[in-house]
Design a protein around this motif. Structure first.
Motif, PDB file in Angstrom:
ATOM      1  N   ASP A 228       1.205  -1.145  -0.088  1.00 63.57           N
ATOM      2  CA  ASP A 228      -0.097  -0.099   0.053  1.00 63.57           C
ATOM      3  C   ASP A 228       0.908   1.307   0.029  1.00 63.57           C
ATOM      4  OD1 ASP A 228      -1.803   2.158   0.174  1.00 63.57           O
ATOM      5  OD2 ASP A 228      -2.581   1.605   2.173  1.00 63.57           O
ATOM      6  N   TYR A 229       1.057   1.886  -1.043  1.00 64.63           N
ATOM      7  CA  TYR A 229       1.831   2.965  -1.109  1.00 64.63           C
ATOM      8  C   TYR A 229       1.630   4.060  -0.400  1.00 64.63           C
ATOM      9  CZ  TYR A 229       4.370   0.193  -4.866  1.00 64.63           C
ATOM     10  OH  TYR A 229       5.103  -0.954  -5.529  1.00 64.63           O
ATOM     11  N   ASN A 230       0.225   4.224  -0.189  1.00 68.20           N
ATOM     12  CA  ASN A 230      -0.009   5.416   0.737  1.00 68.20           C
ATOM     13  C   ASN A 230       0.124   5.186   2.281  1.00 68.20           C
ATOM     14  OD1 ASN A 230      -1.201   7.110  -1.319  1.00 68.20           O
ATOM     15  ND2 ASN A 230      -3.153   5.448  -1.208  1.00 68.20           N
ATOM     16  N   ALA A 231       0.289   3.861   2.783  1.00 69.78           N
ATOM     17  CA  ALA A 231       0.638   3.626   3.856  1.00 69.78           C
ATOM     18  C   ALA A 231       2.098   3.427   4.329  1.00 69.78           C
ATOM     19  CB  ALA A 231      -0.143   2.490   4.419  1.00 69.78           C
ATOM     20  N   GLU A 232       2.877   2.927   3.317  1.00 64.39           N
ATOM     21  CA  GLU A 232       4.113   2.485   3.698  1.00 64.39           C
ATOM     22  C   GLU A 232       4.988   2.758   2.702  1.00 64.39           C
ATOM     23  OE1 GLU A 232       5.217  -1.522   4.092  1.00 64.39           O
ATOM     24  OE2 GLU A 232       3.203  -2.116   3.244  1.00 64.39           O
ATOM     25  N   ILE A 233       6.453   2.967   2.970  1.00 61.33           N
ATOM     26  CA  ILE A 233       7.470   3.144   2.021  1.00 61.33           C
ATOM     27  C   ILE A 233       7.987   1.891   1.802  1.00 61.33           C
ATOM     28  CG2 ILE A 233       9.460   4.471   1.354  1.00 61.33           C
ATOM     29  CD1 ILE A 233       8.658   6.270   3.695  1.00 61.33           C
ATOM     30  N   PRO A 234       7.803   1.523   0.595  1.00 64.34           N
ATOM     31  CA  PRO A 234       8.752   0.245   0.326  1.00 64.34           C
ATOM     32  C   PRO A 234      10.131   0.156   0.321  1.00 64.34           C
ATOM     33  CG  PRO A 234       8.088   1.112  -1.887  1.00 64.34           C
ATOM     34  CD  PRO A 234       7.244   2.018  -0.613  1.00 64.34           C
ATOM     35  N   PHE A 235      10.615  -0.859   0.821  1.00 66.75           N
ATOM     36  CA  PHE A 235      12.212  -1.076   1.033  1.00 66.75           C
ATOM     37  C   PHE A 235      12.778   0.100   1.767  1.00 66.75           C
ATOM     38  CE2 PHE A 235      11.007  -3.036  -3.102  1.00 66.75           C
ATOM     39  CZ  PHE A 235      11.021  -4.208  -2.819  1.00 66.75           C
ATOM     40  N   GLU A 236      11.965   0.572   2.848  1.00 66.85           N
ATOM     41  CA  GLU A 236      12.560   1.692   3.472  1.00 66.85           C
ATOM     42  C   GLU A 236      13.542   1.248   4.432  1.00 66.85           C
ATOM     43  OE1 GLU A 236      10.235   3.420   6.553  1.00 66.85           O
ATOM     44  OE2 GLU A 236      11.292   5.462   6.405  1.00 66.85           O
ATOM     45  N   LYS A 237      14.629   2.116   4.422  1.00 64.28           N
ATOM     46  CA  LYS A 237      15.696   1.587   5.370  1.00 64.28           C
ATOM     47  C   LYS A 237      15.818   2.980   6.226  1.00 64.28           C
ATOM     48  CE  LYS A 237      19.255  -1.207   3.447  1.00 64.28           C
ATOM     49  NZ  LYS A 237      20.182  -1.041   2.636  1.00 64.28           N
ATOM     50  N   LYS A 238      15.812   2.755   7.421  1.00 66.01           N
ATOM     51  CA  LYS A 238      16.034   4.029   8.289  1.00 66.01           C
ATOM     52  C   LYS A 238      17.275   4.379   8.325  1.00 66.01           C
ATOM     53  CE  LYS A 238      11.486   4.569  10.288  1.00 66.01           C
ATOM     54  NZ  LYS A 238      10.665   3.555  10.730  1.00 66.01           N
ATOM     55  N   PRO A 239      17.704   5.823   8.686  1.00 63.98           N
ATOM     56  CA  PRO A 239      18.983   6.205   8.711  1.00 63.98           C
ATOM     57  C   PRO A 239      19.262   5.746  10.106  1.00 63.98           C
ATOM     58  CG  PRO A 239      17.486   8.192   8.728  1.00 63.98           C
ATOM     59  CD  PRO A 239      16.649   7.055   8.247  1.00 63.98           C
ATOM     60  N   ALA A 240      20.827   5.469  10.213  1.00 66.77           N
ATOM     61  CA  ALA A 240      21.352   5.228  11.602  1.00 66.77           C
ATOM     62  C   ALA A 240      21.305   6.353  12.372  1.00 66.77           C
ATOM     63  CB  ALA A 240      22.813   4.790  11.076  1.00 66.77           C
ATOM     64  N   PRO A 241      20.846   5.995  13.780  1.00 68.40           N
ATOM     65  CA  PRO A 241      21.116   7.031  14.627  1.00 68.40           C
ATOM     66  C   PRO A 241      22.161   7.730  14.753  1.00 68.40           C
ATOM     67  CG  PRO A 241      21.024   4.970  15.773  1.00 68.40           C
ATOM     68  CD  PRO A 241      20.874   4.819  14.237  1.00 68.40           C
ATOM     69  N   GLY A 242      22.223   8.970  14.789  1.00 67.03           N
ATOM     70  CA  GLY A 242      23.697   9.534  14.867  1.00 67.03           C
ATOM     71  C   GLY A 242      24.013   9.951  16.461  1.00 67.03           C
ATOM     72  N   PHE A 243      24.938  10.931  16.442  1.00 69.18           N
ATOM     73  CA  PHE A 243      25.497  11.088  17.924  1.00 69.18           C
ATOM     74  C   PHE A 243      24.720  11.659  18.883  1.00 69.18           C
ATOM     75  CE2 PHE A 243      29.338  10.714  15.237  1.00 69.18           C
ATOM     76  CZ  PHE A 243      29.911   9.848  15.671  1.00 69.18           C
ATOM     77  N   TYR A 244      23.838  12.681  18.044  1.00 66.76           N
ATOM     78  CA  TYR A 244      22.940  13.274  18.836  1.00 66.76           C
ATOM     79  C   TYR A 244      21.551  12.951  18.646  1.00 66.76           C
ATOM     80  CZ  TYR A 244      27.064  16.223  18.880  1.00 66.76           C
ATOM     81  OH  TYR A 244      28.394  16.603  18.673  1.00 66.76           O
ATOM     82  N   ASP A 245      20.762  13.275  19.589  1.00 68.35           N
ATOM     83  CA  ASP A 245      19.421  13.153  19.553  1.00 68.35           C
ATOM     84  C   ASP A 245      18.596  14.012  18.936  1.00 68.35           C
ATOM     85  OD1 ASP A 245      17.103  11.693  19.827  1.00 68.35           O
ATOM     86  OD2 ASP A 245      16.636  12.117  21.984  1.00 68.35           O
ATOM     87  N   THR A 246      17.903  13.384  17.861  1.00 66.78           N
ATOM     88  CA  THR A 246      17.202  14.747  17.366  1.00 66.78           C
ATOM     89  C   THR A 246      15.936  14.395  17.173  1.00 66.78           C
ATOM     90  OG1 THR A 246      17.349  13.189  15.187  1.00 66.78           O
ATOM     91  CG2 THR A 246      19.148  14.657  15.429  1.00 66.78           C
ATOM     92  N   SER A 247      15.217  13.653  18.100  1.00 65.62           N
ATOM     93  CA  SER A 247      13.921  13.511  18.272  1.00 65.62           C
ATOM     94  C   SER A 247      13.292  14.781  18.943  1.00 65.62           C
ATOM     95  CB  SER A 247      13.574  12.200  19.193  1.00 65.62           C
ATOM     96  OG  SER A 247      14.289  12.682  20.420  1.00 65.62           O
ATOM     97  N   GLN A 248      14.113  15.690  19.719  1.00 67.84           N
ATOM     98  CA  GLN A 248      13.698  16.926  20.316  1.00 67.84           C
ATOM     99  C   GLN A 248      13.375  18.044  19.544  1.00 67.84           C
ATOM    100  OE1 GLN A 248      14.579  14.805  22.931  1.00 67.84           O
ATOM    101  NE2 GLN A 248      12.572  14.791  23.460  1.00 67.84           N
ATOM    102  N   GLU A 249      14.382  18.125  18.249  1.00 72.62           N
ATOM    103  CA  GLU A 249      14.148  19.099  17.363  1.00 72.62           C
ATOM    104  C   GLU A 249      12.989  19.299  16.699  1.00 72.62           C
ATOM    105  OE1 GLU A 249      17.635  18.898  14.908  1.00 72.62           O
ATOM    106  OE2 GLU A 249      19.021  18.938  16.378  1.00 72.62           O
ATOM    107  N   SER A 250      12.502  20.446  16.436  1.00 73.50           N
ATOM    108  CA  SER A 250      11.368  20.312  16.058  1.00 73.50           C
ATOM    109  C   SER A 250      11.529  21.800  14.958  1.00 73.50           C
ATOM    110  CB  SER A 250      10.237  20.687  16.706  1.00 73.50           C
ATOM    111  OG  SER A 250      10.320  21.723  17.581  1.00 73.50           O
ATOM    112  N   TYR A 251      10.953  21.570  13.603  1.00 74.83           N
ATOM    113  CA  TYR A 251      10.723  22.711  12.793  1.00 74.83           C
ATOM    114  C   TYR A 251       9.552  23.579  12.988  1.00 74.83           C
ATOM    115  CZ  TYR A 251       9.785  25.065   8.287  1.00 74.83           C
ATOM    116  OH  TYR A 251       9.665  26.075   7.442  1.00 74.83           O
TER     117      TYR A 251
END
Lengths: 802, 214
Positions: A206-229
């Motif tokens: 289901d191309y609307n729901a998921e991205i096929p063959f997705e590879k998540k980027p490796a987590p970096g040194f800093y946690d970016t989850s808090q950053e927001s635009y």
């Protein structure tokens, strides 16, 4: 009766366009359908038009040389089978036929003329209009043409068939249904009713729901989850009008213009001929030239590179050796300079072997074959000139550029196209290769640059090469002028200098020519004066001996009696004579003394040089005393006096030349050359055998002279024969003509005399005959008168009776 | 007898020479004449008597004898040109040796002269030949001119002959015609005379008879 319409005729531009579009739509199998669009052409014609002209794969370019060769060759192998030949060449059959005929015409030197049967005459219909270019449309098209065009446009614009239409309709319906469902779901969601999507995909992604063959980027040194635009806090710098609009149009234009100008400038700098062509009224050549066909280079790229590398390496080595600072070292001797190409001036300019005009040849062959008589007559086959039937593809020959510059001895021109060098494999010596070398190569090869003599001489034709060098050197030296042994004694002008200075005070300046004359005169006078001091033999230019005979001097033995006064005087005279001879031989040698044989151009021989040295050596020991003029004068008077005395004493007057000659002959006959002893003696002292021997020798000598002279004379005669042969033969012919003419003249003269005689006879005969005839006539008239008289008498008598 | 025959043929006027047999007859006549003709006297007597031995020298005499004997001519002796040594028998004779040396010298001189001549030819020969050829050409031209003139003369003579003969011929023809006319006329007159005579005789007879009757 319905009117029969015959379709066909010239193809028009509109028709061509329609046909092309129709082929695009219907493909190349439905010619009837295509033809239905063109109501002036049949299906067959449409197909022909496509395959003969419109097909984009048809080559309409000029024929190349290879194509022509192939065409003629195949036409020879498969006469008239154009459909078979055409695909092999890559042209259409009609093109092949047409070009074939053109080539044959060219072979016959026939120009396109009015009476060519292939040309269309006015009123004739073109039998195959399919192969001709389209006729342009007229501005005012026919009614039916316009109609055809619009109909075709309509039909061809309709690119969709029934099925496509149905599909499109279905698609539209589905879209509408989807939109309606979406709307409904939105409304329901607004009302708080969540409806699950009814339709789930069973398989796939289901191309609307998921991205096929997705590879998540490796987590970096800093946690970016808090950053927001924060979209509500935009960067205003980037939101300027300028950034949104992009560059201003005027600025852009300006820049482009500048760039253009620069480009133009550059072009002006680089492309001068182009400029000239564009400015002047340069005309494009009418006939386009065919592509230049050049033979492949004989020296491969790899070889050239190798040569360059070797040169560089040797140069590098030299530099290193020189930097080492050791002059004349061993390394220096091992390195040679190959920078300069060895005497290229002496090379002959090679010529590429003439290439046969195959095309013309083939065309002529074919002509010969077609114009042949009936074979039923028998006889020889039509002669063909080097026509090859060896294969389907004509044999190909390419001119090779003869290679003279880089004729390295170990490279041989190999087979064309072989990339990897041309080094001979195995022990093939170059001589053999020369023997089997390709024709058209110049026999003289470049002198090999082998200054270190690494290669053995017999490895290549070096023997001849060395000899050649020697020969060259010799020839060069032969060009030098022969040395002339004439020396001019130039007296320094200083002697005259003081007097000249004195005269310089006067304004008159003597002419240089006069001065020269004067000096020359003086010189002559001096020479004459010197000459007077010389011996009589020199003054009279008499022959003088080559070797001076020293034997005339009397050598005193130990037990010989001492010389008398007279003998002493004689000895002194002899001594003086010898000295004079030596002196003369040194200072005014005769040609014979110089060893110059008349008739032969020769340098002074070795012997004469030795002689000169000997004379000089003698003069060193016994110096020649110069005698003053007065002394000579006195001597002459003394001699004269003595002569007088002798003449008186002997009692004879002046002697005639004959008596002198007589005495001379007698004396001369007493001189005899003895070949065995190689010297002259007196004849009456020699034995009989010696005399015979001497005579034999003379005979032998004379014989030698004779053979030489005879050879000379024969040569001269031969030359003269060539020189005068023409005149001689002409004179012979003339003489023959003259004699013939004389004979004729004689005969004619006889004839003339005969006719003259005849005429004299006839002039006599004419009056004679006339006279005799006249006499006869006279007689007859008389008789007539008589008879008349008688008749009248009788008549009278008769009348008396009656 | 020969003088008595007057040749009065006019070939341009007379006909019949081309008929068969005429030529043969003429030839036969000529043949007969030649057979009969005897040159009675020496027709060369106005010339002085020839001296046949005027040029006869010893050599020519010998040559004529050789020719009479039909012997081939002696080959030119080339012996002396080979500069021979004296013959084998005289190898020790000084005089013979001297002779051969002198011969050799003479030959050398000859050879030198020959070379000289050849050199002269090579210098002047081509010119001389040219001159000679020119002269020949001139001679040829002259000859041709002469021949042309002669031919012209012959033609003229023939022309004259023809003219004269045709002129005379017309006269002759006229006369002949006249003669023939006269002859035939005479004949007829004669016949008429005879007729008249006959008639006259008849009348006379009748008269006589009548007189007799009376």
């Amino acid at each position: 009766m319905p009117r029969i319409m015959i379709k066909g005729g010239v193809w028009r531009n509109t028709e061509d366009e329609i046909l092309k579009a129709a082929v695009m739509k219907y493909g190349k199998n439905q010619w009837a359908r295509i033809a239905s669009l063109l109501h002036r052409k049949s299906a067959k014609q449409c197909k022909a038009r496509w395959y003969e002209w419109l097909d984009p794969s048809i080559k309409k370019t000029e024929w190349s040389r290879e194509e022509e060769e192939k065409l003629l060759h195949l036409a020879k192998l498969m006469p008239t089978q154009w459909r078979t030949i055409a695909p092999i060449i890559g042209r259409t059959a009609a093109q092949c036929l047409e070009h074939y005929e053109y080539l044959l015409d060219k072979a016959q030197n026939r120009e396109e003329s009015e009476d060519d049967p292939r040309r269309l005459k006015p009123g004739e219909i073109d039998p195959n209009p399919e192969t001709k270019p389209a006729k342009p449309d007229p501005i005012d098209m026919d009614e039916d043409e316009l109609e055809m065009l619009s109909e075709a446009r309509a039909r061809l614009a309709n690119t969709q068939g029934k099925k496509a239409k149905r599909k499109a309709r279905e698609k539209q319906l589905e879209e509408a249904r989807r939109l309606a469902a979406l709307q409904k779901r939105r409304e329901l969601r607004a009302a708080g009713i969540e409806i699950k999507k009814q339709r789930r995909k069973k398989r796939g992604v289901d191309y609307n729901a998921e991205i096929p063959f997705e590879k998540k980027p490796a987590p970096g040194f800093y946690d970016t989850s808090q950053e927001s635009y924060d979209p509500l806090n935009p960067n205003y710098k980037k939101l300027r009008q300028q950034a949104f609009d992009g560059e201003l149009r005027a600025a852009k234009e300006e820049r482009e213009r500048r760039k253009d100008k620069q480009k133009q400038k550059k072009r002006k700098e680089n492309d001068l001929p182009g400029m000239i062509a564009s400015q002047g009224n340069f005309q494009e050549p009418v006939k386009k030239r065919s592509k230049l066909v050049l033979p492949a280079p004989q020296i491969s790229e790899a070889e050239l590179e190798e040569v360059v590398k070797v040169g560089q390496a040797s140069e590098y080595a030299r530099q290193q050796a020189e930097e080492g600072g050791v002059q004349n070292g061993a390394t220096q001797a091992l390195l040679q300079d190959y920078n300069i190409t060895p005497n290229t001036a002496a090379l002959r300019t090679p010529r590429t072997p003439a290439v046969h005009d195959n095309i013309l040849q083939e065309a002529q062959n074919i002509m010969a074959l077609t114009h042949v008589d009936t074979p039923l007559k028998g006889g020889l086959n039509t002669p063909l000139h080097n026509s090859d039937f060896s294969g389907v593809i004509p044999r190909h020959q390419l001119a090779q550029t003869p290679n003279t510059l880089l004729g390295t001895p170990f490279r041989t021109p190999g087979i064309m196209g072989s990339e990897d060098g041309m080094t001979p494999k195995g022990g093939m010596t170059p001589q053999q290769q020369l023997a089997i070398g390709p024709p058209g190569q110049t026999p003289l090869r470049t002198p090999i640059r082998d200054k270190l003599n690494i290669n053995q001489i017999e490895d290549f034709e070096g023997g001849a090469y060395h000899q050649d060098l020697k020969e060259q050197l010799r020839r060069g030296l032969a060009g030098l002028p022969t040395p002339r042994n004439d020396f001019e004694i130039v007296v320094p002008e200083d002697m005259n200098a003081p007097t000249e200075e004195q005269t310089e005070e006067t304004p008159y300046v003597e002419d240089q020519a006069d001065l020269d004359d004067q000096t020359e005169e003086e010189r002559q006078a001096r020479l004459q004066k010197e000459m007077k001091l010389r011996s009589q033999a020199v003054q009279r230019d008499l022959p003088r001996p080559i070797d001076v005979n020293m034997d005339v001097l009397r050598i005193l033995g130990s037990n010989d009696p001492p010389l008398t006064e007279l003998q002493k005087a004689e000895e002194l005279i002899k001594q003086e004579m010898i000295t004079m001879l030596h002196y003369d031989a040194v200072y005014s040698p005769t040609p014979a003394q110089l060893g110059i044989v008349p008739g032969k151009k020769n340098l002074p021989s070795q012997k004469s040089v030795v002689n000169q040295a000997a004379h000089l050596a003698y003069l060193e020991q016994n110096p020649f005393e110069k005698i003053s003029e007065d002394d000579i004068e006195m001597a002459v008077t003394l001699l004269k006096h003595e002569m007088e005395v002798v003449r008186k004493g002997m009692g004879h007057g002046e002697l005639s030349l004959e008596s002198f000659c007589h005495v001379w002959d007698e004396c001369y006959s007493q001189v005899l050359f003895l070949p065995s002893m190689n010297r002259y003696t007196r004849a009456n002292l020699a034995s009989k055998k010696d005399r015979i021997e001497s005579l034999e020798k003379r005979l032998e000598n004379n014989r030698n002279h004779m053979t030489k002279d005879a050879k000379n004379a024969a040569k001269l005669e031969k030359k003269l024969k060539i020189l005068l042969g023409g005149y001689q033969s002409r004179s012979q012919a003339l003489v023959k003509q003259v004699t013939d003419l004389y004979e004729q003249l004689e005969q004619t003269y006889v004839e003339y005399k005969t006719f003259d005689d005849l005429r004299r006879h006839e002039t006599g005969a004419i009056p004679k005959r006339l006279e005799s005839l006249k006499e006869d006539v006279q007689r007859q008239t008389e008789r007539e008168r008589e008879l008349q008289n008688r008749y009248s008498d009788l008549q009278f008598k008769l009348s008396k009776y009656s | 007898m020969a003088g008595e025959v007057v040749v009065d043929a006019l070939p341009y006027y007379d006909h019949g020479y081309d008929e068969t047999g005429v030529r043969d007859a003429a030839l036969a006549l000529v043949e007969e004449e030649t057979r009969r003709y005897r040159p009675t006297k020496n027709y060369l007597e106005y010339l002085p008597a020839p001296n046949y031995n005027a040029f006869e020298t010893e050599i020519i005499k010998a040559e004529f004898e050789r020719l009479q004997a039909r012997l081939p001519m002696d080959m030119l002796s080339m012996k002396r040109y080979e500069l021979p040594a004296p013959p084998a028998g005289k190898m020790t004779d000084v005089a013979a040796w001297l002779e051969s040396v002198e011969n050799s010298q003479a030959q050398l001189e000859h050879q030198a002269l020959r070379i000289l001549n050849l050199e002269l030819i090579s210098e002047y020969g081509s010119n001389a030949w040219k001159m000679y050829n020119d002269t020949l050409v001139k001679m040829l031209e002259q000859c041709q001119k002469q021949l042309q003139e002669l031919k012209k003369k012959i033609q003229e003579i023939n022309w004259q002959r023809k003219n004269e003969q045709t002129q005379a011929g017309s006269q002759l023809k006229e006369l002949e015609a006249k003669w023939v006319g006269l002859v035939s006329k005479n004949y007829e007159i004669e016949r008429a005379c005879v007729e008249l005579e006959r008639e006259l005789a008849e009348y006379e007879q009748k008269n006589k008879a009548r007189q007799g009757k009376r």
